[in-house]
Design a protein around this motif. Structure first.
Motif, short mmCIF file in Angstrom:
data_model
loop_
_atom_site.label_atom_id
_atom_site.label_comp_id
_atom_site.label_asym_id
_atom_site.label_seq_id
_atom_site.Cartn_x
_atom_site.Cartn_y
_atom_site.Cartn_z
N ASP A 240 0.83 -1.20 0.00
CA ASP A 240 0.00 0.00 0.00
C ASP A 240 0.87 1.26 0.00
OD1 ASP A 240 -2.14 1.68 0.17
OD2 ASP A 240 -2.68 1.19 2.23
N ASN A 241 0.51 2.21 -0.89
CA ASN A 241 1.14 3.54 -0.86
C ASN A 241 2.63 3.47 -1.19
OD1 ASN A 241 1.34 6.29 -0.54
ND2 ASN A 241 0.91 6.32 1.63
N ILE A 332 -1.24 -8.14 5.73
CA ILE A 332 -0.14 -8.10 6.68
C ILE A 332 0.08 -6.66 7.15
CG2 ILE A 332 2.35 -8.42 6.93
CD1 ILE A 332 2.10 -10.80 4.99
N ASN A 333 -0.04 -6.43 8.45
CA ASN A 333 0.09 -5.08 9.00
C ASN A 333 1.35 -4.87 9.84
OD1 ASN A 333 -2.36 -4.14 7.89
ND2 ASN A 333 -3.50 -5.10 9.56
N HIS A 334 2.09 -5.95 10.14
CA HIS A 334 3.28 -5.81 10.98
C HIS A 334 4.19 -7.01 10.75
CE1 HIS A 334 1.41 -8.77 13.65
NE2 HIS A 334 0.31 -8.03 13.56
N PHE A 360 2.67 -1.50 5.58
CA PHE A 360 3.63 -0.73 6.38
C PHE A 360 3.82 0.70 5.88
CE2 PHE A 360 7.92 0.97 6.82
CZ PHE A 360 8.02 1.04 8.20
N ILE A 361 4.04 0.89 4.57
CA ILE A 361 4.39 2.23 4.06
C ILE A 361 3.24 3.21 4.25
CG2 ILE A 361 5.09 3.54 2.03
CD1 ILE A 361 6.63 1.10 1.10
N GLN A 389 13.81 1.44 3.06
CA GLN A 389 14.89 0.48 2.83
C GLN A 389 15.26 -0.25 4.11
OE1 GLN A 389 18.70 2.24 1.76
NE2 GLN A 389 19.18 0.51 0.44
N SER A 390 15.32 0.48 5.22
CA SER A 390 15.65 -0.13 6.50
C SER A 390 14.58 -1.14 6.91
CB SER A 390 15.80 0.95 7.57
OG SER A 390 16.11 0.40 8.81
N TRP A 391 13.33 -0.78 6.66
CA TRP A 391 12.21 -1.70 6.95
C TRP A 391 12.38 -3.00 6.20
CZ3 TRP A 391 8.37 -2.35 2.90
CH2 TRP A 391 7.37 -3.26 3.24
N LEU A 392 12.69 -2.91 4.92
CA LEU A 392 12.85 -4.13 4.14
C LEU A 392 14.04 -4.95 4.62
CD1 LEU A 392 12.11 -5.87 1.61
CD2 LEU A 392 13.91 -4.61 0.44
#
Length: 521
Positions: A240-241, A332-334, A360-361, A389-392
């Motif tokens: 999303d987004n 998936i939210n987290h 997430f985004i 990027q850090s999230w991935l």
């Protein structure tokens, strides 16, 4: 600017010619013949607050304290200073130890002055050289890009403009260039032209679907179904987004694992989840959903969540095309949800199609608006991309992509819409039933300046539901956002410089549609 080097070598007298060469090139070279003297020099320099060394050239084979031992202690004293190991030895274990100690480079004797100059430029002056080269490249491309923006008259030409602007944004963001403002001005110019292009063509595309580019309702028909028809197992991942620049950053993280086919497609209006994502899953414009499946369409003023019916909408599309494909749907939210999902992937391979929505985004975008701390962390587009990027890299999503790369499946990675950083408030007046989105409004009593918006007074022509006979939709363009006259200053201060979506911009509408296949499957 003069750069200061320390050269540690027990045969330093034999290197006089190299040192003279470097000094003529503007480098200041200090020399010692052993590791102990090198460490003393570094410690004395730190205690006296004199200029530290910009780079250290270190011989590996020295009497007393060896090069590798010296290297370990140098890294304790100057962890950020690049060290280049110079050695006669080509033994693999020595190379591995040096690399493991995070050397900047490894040179085999005899070295020539040009080799040393190259490693100095690479490790000391790289940022300056890259900045100069990037600035020069953008300056040369500036005029050509301006002509492209003025001449763009098709969706493919606008995609090319957007890709080039994004390329230069990513390049300049990695330098200390002062040209970002020039690029921002050119991007605003492009978005103004893009908005005119959408105004001119959008209603025609809705009335003549055969003439339109790939849009939200076409994703299954034009991308997913052809893959299923070839007998491929498909994972459709909708982040999303998710903007194109964020995709380019993500690509660097997964490129080693996948072959990549990159495309962009055009989101419908409004560029918001309720409309664009439901259009993807149903294969219909919002009016079609509301008419054919009224129980699955949620009006703007409803308290019900706007994206709760995605799984049944996928089912209706498969049934409408009389397809017998088996499918699953997951939201998936987290990271915890990803961790539970990844072990299921081998079992899910039994399905023809698996749809995965990752939020997430979009959550980050909303958190940035509401939290001063998050706004500080994601202060601009580069920081926003960095968090993505850090999230991935550090979340279970990296495990998700690694697992998919190992499977015999095709991944279609896409999104429902992007977002744009908003700066310019536009006044609009609406009644209490008007929706709250900052980039689009719909209602029967809207008051606004028609020159500042893209207005649709006959929503049905645009494939949009009309809750009332006199419903009008208006869309913000470029980096505008809607603000109410009541508490205007507070409203503007709160929402200025936030990432929003729902309106018309390249960032919101031209969005990734990527096909990935694992290299090692």
């Amino acid at each position: 600017m003069t750069y200061k080097l320390l050269w540690v070598d027990d045969e330093i007298e034999l290197l006089k010619a190299h040192i003279l060469f470097l000094e003529k090139k503007g480098y200041e070279v200090e020399t010692v013949t052993n590791g102990y003297d090198a460490l003393d020099l570094i410690e004395n320099g730190k205690s006296s607050n004199s200029k530290s060394f910009d780079l250290i050239l270190l011989d590996e084979n020295m009497p007393g304290l060896s090069g590798l031992e010296t290297l370990t202690r140098v890294k304790e004293l100057l962890p950020a200073t690049p060290v280049v190991m110079v050695t006669k030895s080509e033994e693999e274990h020595i190379m591995e130890q040096a690399i493991g100690a995070k050397i900047a480079d490894y040179l085999i004797k005899p070295v020539n002055p040009t080799q040393i100059l190259l490693t100095l430029k690479k490790n000391i002056q790289q940022k300056e050289i890259v900045t100069e080269h990037t600035q020069s490249g953008y300056q040369q491309d500036f005029s050509r890009l301006g002509i492209q923006i003025n001449d763009a008259s098709s969706i493919e030409e606008w995609k090319d403009v957007y890709k080039k602007l994004t390329y230069w944004e990513l390049q300049l963001s990695e330098t200390e260039s002062g040209m970002q403002e020039m690029l921002s001005m050119q991007r605003r110019e492009a978005n103004a032209g893009f908005a005119k292009f959408i105004r001119k063509n959008y209603i025609r595309w809705m009335e003549r679907p055969e003439e339109r580019p790939v849009m939200s309702p076409d994703i299954f028909k034009r991308t997913v179904f052809p893959l299923l028809d070839k007998g491929e197992k498909v994972f459709l991942i909708v982040i999303d987004n998710f903007r194109y620049d964020q995709w380019r950053v993500l690509l660097g993280e997964i490129a080693e694992s996948f072959t990549v086919e990159e495309n962009l497609y055009l989101s419908i209006l409004p560029t918001a989840t309720q409309y664009a994502r439901n259009a993807i899953f149903s294969g219909l414009m919002p009016t079609g959903i509301a008419k054919m499946f009224p129980d699955l369409w949620v009006d703007e003023d409803s308290e019900e969540g706007k994206n709760l019916n995605e799984e049944p909408l996928v089912r209706t599309q498969l049934e409408r095309y009389r397809r017998k494909n088996t499918f699953s749907y997951h939201k998936i939210n987290h990271s915890g949800a990803v961790e539970k999902f990844v072990p299921q992937i081998p079992q899910l391979q039994k399905n023809d199609l698996n749809v995965v929505v990752i939020n997430f985004i979009d959550m980050l975008s909303h958190a940035r608006t509401e939290s001063l701390m998050v706004r500080e962390l994601a202060s601009n587009e580069a920081a926003y991309r960095s968090i993505t990027q850090s999230w991935l890299r550090h979340s279970a999503v990296s495990d998700l992509f690694r697992s998919l790369a190992a499977q015999d499946c095709t991944v279609v990675l896409t999104t429902d819409h992007g977002s744009i950083r908003c700066y310019n408030p536009i006044k609009v007046i609406g009644d209490r039933n008007t929706n709250t989105n900052l980039r689009y409004k719909l209602g029967k009593n809207l008051s606004y300046n028609p020159k500042e918006v893209f207005e649709i007074k006959d929503p049905v022509r645009a494939g949009l539901p009309s809750p009332n006979l006199s419903t009008t939709y208006i869309f913000a363009t470029q980096d505008d956002f809607f603000a109410y006259p009541n508490n205007y200053n507070y409203y503007v201060q709160y929402y200025k410089d936030t990432f929003q979506h729902g309106g018309i911009s390249m960032e919101e509408m031209l969005i990734p549609l990527i096909t990935l296949r694992g290299k090692k499957r």
